[in-house]
Design a protein around this motif. Structure first.
Motif, PDB file in Angstrom:
ATOM      1  N   LEU A 268       0.810  -1.247   0.042  1.00 51.77           N
ATOM      2  CA  LEU A 268      -0.077  -0.008  -0.043  1.00 51.77           C
ATOM      3  C   LEU A 268       0.942   1.250  -0.016  1.00 51.77           C
ATOM      4  CD1 LEU A 268      -2.542  -1.228   2.521  1.00 51.77           C
ATOM      5  CD2 LEU A 268      -3.221  -0.766   0.174  1.00 51.77           C
TER       6      LEU A 268
ATOM      7  N   HIS B 182      -1.243   9.929   2.619  1.00 52.02           N
ATOM      8  CA  HIS B 182      -1.487   8.538   2.796  1.00 52.02           C
ATOM      9  C   HIS B 182      -0.006   7.754   2.885  1.00 52.02           C
ATOM     10  CE1 HIS B 182      -5.690   8.899   0.765  1.00 52.02           C
ATOM     11  NE2 HIS B 182      -5.764   9.577   1.906  1.00 52.02           N
TER      12      HIS B 182
ATOM     13  N   LEU C 286       1.267   5.816   5.990  1.00 51.27           N
ATOM     14  CA  LEU C 286       1.502   4.293   5.794  1.00 51.27           C
ATOM     15  C   LEU C 286       3.144   3.979   6.125  1.00 51.27           C
ATOM     16  CD1 LEU C 286      -0.812   3.683   2.720  1.00 51.27           C
ATOM     17  CD2 LEU C 286      -1.002   2.486   4.981  1.00 51.27           C
TER      18      LEU C 286
ATOM     19  N   LEU D  27     -10.403  -2.568  -0.432  1.00 48.13           N
ATOM     20  CA  LEU D  27     -10.065  -1.831   0.733  1.00 48.13           C
ATOM     21  C   LEU D  27     -10.821  -2.542   2.039  1.00 48.13           C
ATOM     22  CD1 LEU D  27      -8.796   1.798   0.221  1.00 48.13           C
ATOM     23  CD2 LEU D  27      -7.594  -0.139   1.830  1.00 48.13           C
TER      24      LEU D  27
ATOM     25  N   THR E  58      -9.666  -5.443   3.094  1.00 47.20           N
ATOM     26  CA  THR E  58      -8.292  -5.520   3.501  1.00 47.20           C
ATOM     27  C   THR E  58      -8.588  -5.021   5.184  1.00 47.20           C
ATOM     28  OG1 THR E  58      -7.394  -5.021   1.529  1.00 47.20           O
ATOM     29  CG2 THR E  58      -6.121  -4.294   3.347  1.00 47.20           C
ATOM     30  N   ILE E  59      -9.257  -4.124   5.285  1.00 47.76           N
ATOM     31  CA  ILE E  59      -9.634  -3.334   6.479  1.00 47.76           C
ATOM     32  C   ILE E  59     -10.266  -4.569   7.525  1.00 47.76           C
ATOM     33  CG2 ILE E  59     -10.947  -1.993   7.995  1.00 47.76           C
ATOM     34  CD1 ILE E  59     -10.905  -0.002   5.348  1.00 47.76           C
TER      35      ILE E  59
ATOM     36  N   THR F  75      -3.842  -0.167  12.078  1.00 51.51           N
ATOM     37  CA  THR F  75      -3.501  -0.012  10.705  1.00 51.51           C
ATOM     38  C   THR F  75      -5.197  -0.044   9.964  1.00 51.51           C
ATOM     39  OG1 THR F  75      -1.682  -1.423  10.636  1.00 51.51           O
ATOM     40  CG2 THR F  75      -2.696  -1.223   8.457  1.00 51.51           C
TER      41      THR F  75
ATOM     42  N   LEU G 269      -6.499   2.839   7.672  1.00 54.18           N
ATOM     43  CA  LEU G 269      -7.265   2.658   6.228  1.00 54.18           C
ATOM     44  C   LEU G 269      -8.718   3.065   6.331  1.00 54.18           C
ATOM     45  CD1 LEU G 269      -5.745  -1.013   5.437  1.00 54.18           C
ATOM     46  CD2 LEU G 269      -4.955   1.410   4.784  1.00 54.18           C
TER      47      LEU G 269
ATOM     48  N   VAL H 166      -7.567   6.725   4.729  1.00 60.11           N
ATOM     49  CA  VAL H 166      -7.202   6.417   3.302  1.00 60.11           C
ATOM     50  C   VAL H 166      -8.556   5.947   2.446  1.00 60.11           C
ATOM     51  CG1 VAL H 166      -6.291   4.644   1.880  1.00 60.11           C
ATOM     52  CG2 VAL H 166      -5.058   5.518   3.783  1.00 60.11           C
ATOM     53  N   TYR H 167      -9.531   5.181   2.956  1.00 61.97           N
ATOM     54  CA  TYR H 167     -10.759   4.954   2.309  1.00 61.97           C
ATOM     55  C   TYR H 167     -11.504   6.117   1.892  1.00 61.97           C
ATOM     56  CZ  TYR H 167     -15.035   1.800   1.453  1.00 61.97           C
ATOM     57  OH  TYR H 167     -16.106   1.514   0.664  1.00 61.97           O
TER      58      TYR H 167
END
Length: 308
Positions: free
Chosen positions: A94, A136, A140, A190, A193-194, A205, A209, A213-214
């Motif tokens: 990412l 981001h 990250l 995403l 992933t989350i 994390t 996200l 990020v999302y």
């Protein structure tokens, strides 16, 4: 400070974008980009470009050689975030994607803004995208260090820039492939992933996200869809003013013109420039929030499935 190096007092946004693209260190690239974005948004950079100056946009932005690059097919499996090793691999991937997203945002400004005589709002939208991508990347990369690793510890691939190279001659294609396909794919994956990070006990994390990020990636797709529609519809009224063009774009964005012209054009471009299928499942809610419904992407997925 390193970001306040000597530069012309009346530096244009495109000139500033080129400084970002020509900065090799990704951490400095993010800092310089944030500074440029803030200056544009507060009016310290007055002009998007100088009409009398022709500037060269690099075929490939400056990058350090600290990240080992491999072909996408040779990338190790990332896993499902069940182990620390897998979580590090996913965050590293990412982080690398965001490092390229910084360059992609500044490249679209530098490469196409003047060439296509885009309105000021185009520049502002992608400046905001670029600033988000830099944040981001920084967050990250910091999270990666908290997990006991660092950016460059694992191999990565440059598939995003391969697509940028393929679409370097046409803004419509760049918007379609990078911002309406690649970025939209990020919206699809995403949420899973989350959930995997939460199931693996890594709420830090997952929270990063989910809360940063999302939601911001949805706005990035929105910019891509918005300006794809704008360009598609402007071609029908090439002599109209910028203000009038934007009014036409807004008025027709949900009209029959979109169904009859914009979406078929999107399908043709994706089929010409994007390799591989559009893979379901699609995040319909996030894509709808970004401004495009299933009629944009489902026919592409069906078409690919029928050719196998």
């Amino acid at each position: 400070m390193e970001e306040r190096e000597m530069r012309p007092h009346q530096e244009s946004l495109v000139e500033a974008a080129l400084r970002v693209l020509n900065t090799a260190d990704p951490f400095k690239k993010a800092r310089v980009g944030d500074s440029v974005a803030s200056r544009w948004l507060n009016g310290a950079i007055p002009e998007p470009y100088h009409s009398s100056r022709d500037l060269t946009v690099p075929d490939r932005p400056a990058r350090l050689s600290t990240v080992k690059l491999v072909a996408p097919s040779l990338m190790p499996k990332l896993g499902k975030a069940g182990s620390l090793q897998s979580r590090i691999a996913i965050v590293h991937s990412l982080t690398h994607t965001e490092s390229w997203a910084i360059d992609l945002s500044w490249d679209i400004i530098a490469r196409f803004g003047k060439q296509e005589a885009m309105p000021r709002e185009f520049f502002t939208d992608f400046v905001k995208v670029a600033q988000d991508e830099g944040r981001h990347f920084t967050l990250l990369a910091a999270r990666l260090e908290e997990l006991g690793s660092y950016y460059g510890a694992l191999p990565a691939h440059d598939g995003l820039w391969d697509s940028a190279t393929a679409t370097s001659q046409d803004l419509l294609s760049r918007l379609a492939v990078e911002h309406c396909v690649h970025e939209a794919r990020g919206l699809d994956v995403l949420p899973t992933t989350i959930l995997r990070f939460r199931n693996g006990g890594d709420d830090a994390t997952a929270d990063l996200l989910e809360s940063v990020v999302y939601p911001e990636e949805i706005t990035h797709c929105t910019a891509g869809v918005k300006w794809f529609k704008y360009l598609s519809q402007r071609s029908r009224n090439p002599a109209s003013s910028d203000k009038k063009e934007q009014e036409v774009c807004a008025a027709e964005s949900g009209s029959r013109a979109e169904e009859n012209e914009v979406i078929p054009k999107f399908h043709a471009i994706v089929r010409a420039y994007f390799r591989g299928p559009l893979k379901p499942p699609f995040n319909e809610a996030a894509r709808k929030a970004a401004g495009f419904g299933p009629e944009w992407y489902e026919p592409l997925a069906v078409r690919e499935a029928n050719t196998q």
